[in-house]
Design a protein around this motif. Structure first.
Motif, short mmCIF file in Angstrom:
data_model
loop_
_atom_site.label_atom_id
_atom_site.label_comp_id
_atom_site.label_asym_id
_atom_site.label_seq_id
_atom_site.Cartn_x
_atom_site.Cartn_y
_atom_site.Cartn_z
N ASP A 1 0.82 -1.21 0.00
CA ASP A 1 0.00 0.00 0.00
C ASP A 1 0.86 1.26 0.00
OD1 ASP A 1 -2.26 -1.60 0.04
OD2 ASP A 1 -2.69 -1.26 2.17
N THR A 2 1.94 1.23 0.75
CA THR A 2 2.85 2.39 0.78
C THR A 2 3.48 2.59 -0.59
OG1 THR A 2 3.30 2.00 3.12
CG2 THR A 2 4.85 3.41 1.93
N ALA A 3 3.92 1.49 -1.23
CA ALA A 3 4.51 1.59 -2.56
C ALA A 3 3.50 2.16 -3.55
CB ALA A 3 4.99 0.21 -3.02
N LYS A 4 2.28 1.69 -3.47
CA LYS A 4 1.23 2.19 -4.38
C LYS A 4 1.00 3.68 -4.17
CE LYS A 4 -3.59 1.58 -5.62
NZ LYS A 4 -4.89 0.99 -5.27
N ARG A 5 0.91 4.10 -2.93
CA ARG A 5 0.69 5.52 -2.63
C ARG A 5 1.85 6.37 -3.14
NH1 ARG A 5 -1.08 7.35 3.21
NH2 ARG A 5 -3.01 6.47 2.43
N LEU A 6 3.08 5.90 -2.96
CA LEU A 6 4.23 6.65 -3.45
C LEU A 6 4.18 6.81 -4.97
CD1 LEU A 6 7.05 5.17 -1.21
CD2 LEU A 6 6.37 7.58 -1.33
N ARG A 7 3.77 5.77 -5.67
CA ARG A 7 3.67 5.86 -7.13
C ARG A 7 2.56 6.82 -7.55
NH1 ARG A 7 4.84 0.21 -6.63
NH2 ARG A 7 6.98 -0.13 -7.34
N GLU A 8 1.46 6.81 -6.82
CA GLU A 8 0.34 7.71 -7.14
C GLU A 8 0.70 9.17 -6.89
OE1 GLU A 8 -2.72 6.11 -4.65
OE2 GLU A 8 -3.28 4.56 -6.10
N GLU A 9 1.58 9.41 -5.93
CA GLU A 9 1.96 10.78 -5.59
C GLU A 9 3.13 11.30 -6.42
OE1 GLU A 9 2.67 10.78 -1.39
OE2 GLU A 9 0.58 10.40 -0.91
N THR A 10 3.70 10.43 -7.23
CA THR A 10 4.83 10.83 -8.07
C THR A 10 4.32 11.47 -9.35
OG1 THR A 10 6.20 9.06 -7.19
CG2 THR A 10 6.90 10.02 -9.28
#
Length: 124
Positions: free
Chosen positions: A114-123
């Motif tokens: 979930d953290t990895a997904k959020r980081l990609r969405e915020e990039t």
């Protein structure tokens, strides 16, 4: 002269996904960076690991902490920091969260994903 670049959010996300992959493949541990009893018969890179041990293995191939002057240090530190932010661990360390009574492997892996997904969405 060399210049160092700060790891990008996508680098951190990739590291967290690799950490989750490691736990899914080799297993999860509590109370230590890796399962030392298992390490007697396997390389530490193929042992059950805690959340931080998984991040370290994903970043530089060993569950032990990378040296401060290692090129991998910043990426490992950022992956741990972003996981703590996602989990909203203001007063609890990541090892304390990992080792909490009732914590499961599935919760650790899901938090990393979930953290990895959020980081990609915020990039951008």
């Amino acid at each position: 002269m060399t210049t160092e670049t700060k790891p990008r959010n996508t680098d951190v996300a990739d590291a967290l996904d690799r950490a989750a992959d490691h736990i899914e493949r080799y297993g999860w541990a509590q109370g230590a960076l890796y399962d030392g009893r298992q390490a007697e018969g396997a390389p530490t890179s193929e042992c059950r690991v805690c959340a931080i041990g998984a991040i370290n293995t994903a970043v530089y191939g060993s569950p032990s902490y990378p040296a401060y002057d290692s090129p991998h240090h910043d990426l490992a530190l950022l992956a741990e920091r972003w996981l703590r932010v996602y989990l909203q661990l203001d007063t609890v360390t990541l090892p304390e969260w990992n080792d909490a009574l009732g914590r499961t492997q599935e919760q650790v892996v899901q938090a990393m994903r979930d953290t990895a997904k959020r980081l990609r969405e915020e990039t951008p």
